[in-house]
Write an enzyme that holds these catalytic residues in place. Structure first.
Site, short mmCIF file in Angstrom:
data_model
loop_
_atom_site.label_atom_id
_atom_site.label_comp_id
_atom_site.label_asym_id
_atom_site.label_seq_id
_atom_site.Cartn_x
_atom_site.Cartn_y
_atom_site.Cartn_z
N CYS A 1 34.56 58.89 30.42
CA CYS A 1 34.68 58.50 29.00
C CYS A 1 33.61 57.51 28.55
CB CYS A 1 36.07 57.92 28.74
SG CYS A 1 36.28 56.21 29.28
N HIS B 1 45.42 41.47 45.74
CA HIS B 1 44.36 41.33 44.75
C HIS B 1 43.51 42.61 44.61
CE1 HIS B 1 44.59 36.70 45.41
NE2 HIS B 1 45.57 37.15 44.65
N GLY C 1 44.70 32.22 57.51
CA GLY C 1 43.39 32.08 56.85
C GLY C 1 43.44 31.99 55.35
N SER D 1 44.12 29.06 52.12
CA SER D 1 44.42 27.70 51.68
C SER D 1 45.58 27.71 50.68
CB SER D 1 43.19 27.08 51.02
OG SER D 1 42.83 27.84 49.89
N GLY E 1 41.49 24.49 57.33
CA GLY E 1 41.51 23.32 56.45
C GLY E 1 42.87 23.09 55.83
N CYS F 1 39.99 54.49 30.30
CA CYS F 1 40.79 55.70 30.56
C CYS F 1 41.56 55.63 31.87
CB CYS F 1 39.92 56.96 30.52
SG CYS F 1 38.88 57.19 31.99
ZN LIG Z 1 36.89 56.15 31.52
#
Ligand SMILES: [Zn+2]
Length: 297
Positions: free
Chosen positions: A201, A139, A238, A240, A266, A150
């Site tokens: 930018c 993630h 760890g 779920s 859990g 950009c």
């Molecule tokens: Zn940028």
């Protein structure tokens, strides 16, 4: 801290010097002994002992308000202001977090050559801080910020300094931090907050993490699935597995007929796919790995 924990464990009659993998009462040890190449998937429960709260309760339900959805972040300026205000506060605790026994145990397992691939759903970088080699951050990482226009990547520390400079009235706030560095702040005038902009930018900045409502980059998933195919077994630590991005690996492992074990306090979404589950805090369940010579695969 380790010495006290070892003493506690010994006092419960769980000797540390017995041979590995010979007691059926210790299924995790046996599992690690029998399966030499592990696909390890970790989640928020791995980092709770480092002071980063979990999203979900023991039943797999939300403990707090659901995190911001990507679509709202992109569409709504107030949502972005609120996100960055909470993130600015949450970052202070996230930045100060240090690896715990669970991270150190998995790093030791990795250095013993026993982990084919470590995949984490966490964005805190604590596996790397503990020295784990070759981690896939499924993630993304909260310590990197990316420009959506950009593509420029900036260290979060740089953005944090800018946020604090321009939002001093918010700097003193403290709150409960969530796993993605978001924090609970109620009754705060978020419309006064100045969101950061790209220094190159002027575009929209977003932490380089996969938001809810956003897909995990395909190359990252493919890399993890390829490693899963080379592994003998899967160990969930760890998580779920309530989010599909993690659950899919359990499904893929089960489809290959290979065993899956979990350390989780859990319910997990994959409970019916598990060979067994250890319902202990991650650091306690894995701590034995820190106290023995790990044999290479
Ligand atoms: Zn940028």
């Amino acid at each position: 801290m380790a010495a006290a924990a070892v003493a506690g464990r010994s006092s419960r009659g769980r000797s540390l010097d017995r041979p590995a993998g010979v007691r059926t009462s210790d299924p995790l040890r046996t599992f690690l002994d029998r399966n030499r190449r592990l696909f390890v998937l970790t989640g928020a429960g791995c980092s709770t002992a480092s002071g980063i709260p979990d999203y979900r309760d023991d039943n797999g339900d939300w403990k707090r308000a659901q995190p911001v959805m990507l679509q709202r972040f992109l569409a709504d300026e107030y949502t972005r202001k609120r996100y960055w205000a909470r993130s600015m506060v949450g970052w202070q605790r996230m930045h100060a977090a240090r690896p715990n026994d669970a991270h150190h145990a998995l790093a030791a397992l990795g250095h013993a050559g026993r982990i084919e691939q470590l995949v984490t759903q966490n964005v805190d970088g604590l596996h790397q801080a503990a020295g784990s080699p070759d981690v896939i951050d499924l993630h993304g990482r909260i310590d990197v910020v990316r420009c959506l226009d950009c593509g420029e990547r900036v260290p979060r520390a740089t953005v944090q300094a800018d946020l604090l400079r321009r939002n001093q009235r918010f700097a003193h706030l403290d709150a409960l931090t969530a796993p993605d560095g978001d924090a609970d702040l109620d009754g705060v005038p978020f419309d006064l907050f100045e969101s950061p902009a790209c220094g190159r930018c002027g575009g929209l900045l977003k932490p380089d993490v996969v938001f809810f409502g956003e897909g995990v980059p395909k190359a990252r998933v493919d890399q993890a699935l390829a490693a899963l195919g080379r592994s003998d077994a899967m160990l969930v630590v760890g998580s779920s597995l309530m989010v599909y991005s993690g659950y899919r690996f359990a499904q893929a492992m089960a489809a290959r007929g290979k065993p899956i074990a979990a350390v989780n306090l859990g319910r997990t979404r994959a409970d019916d796919l598990l060979a067994f589950k250890v319902t202990e805090p991650c650091g306690e369940a894995l701590q034995f790995l820190l106290n023995e010579q790990l044999s290479p695969r």
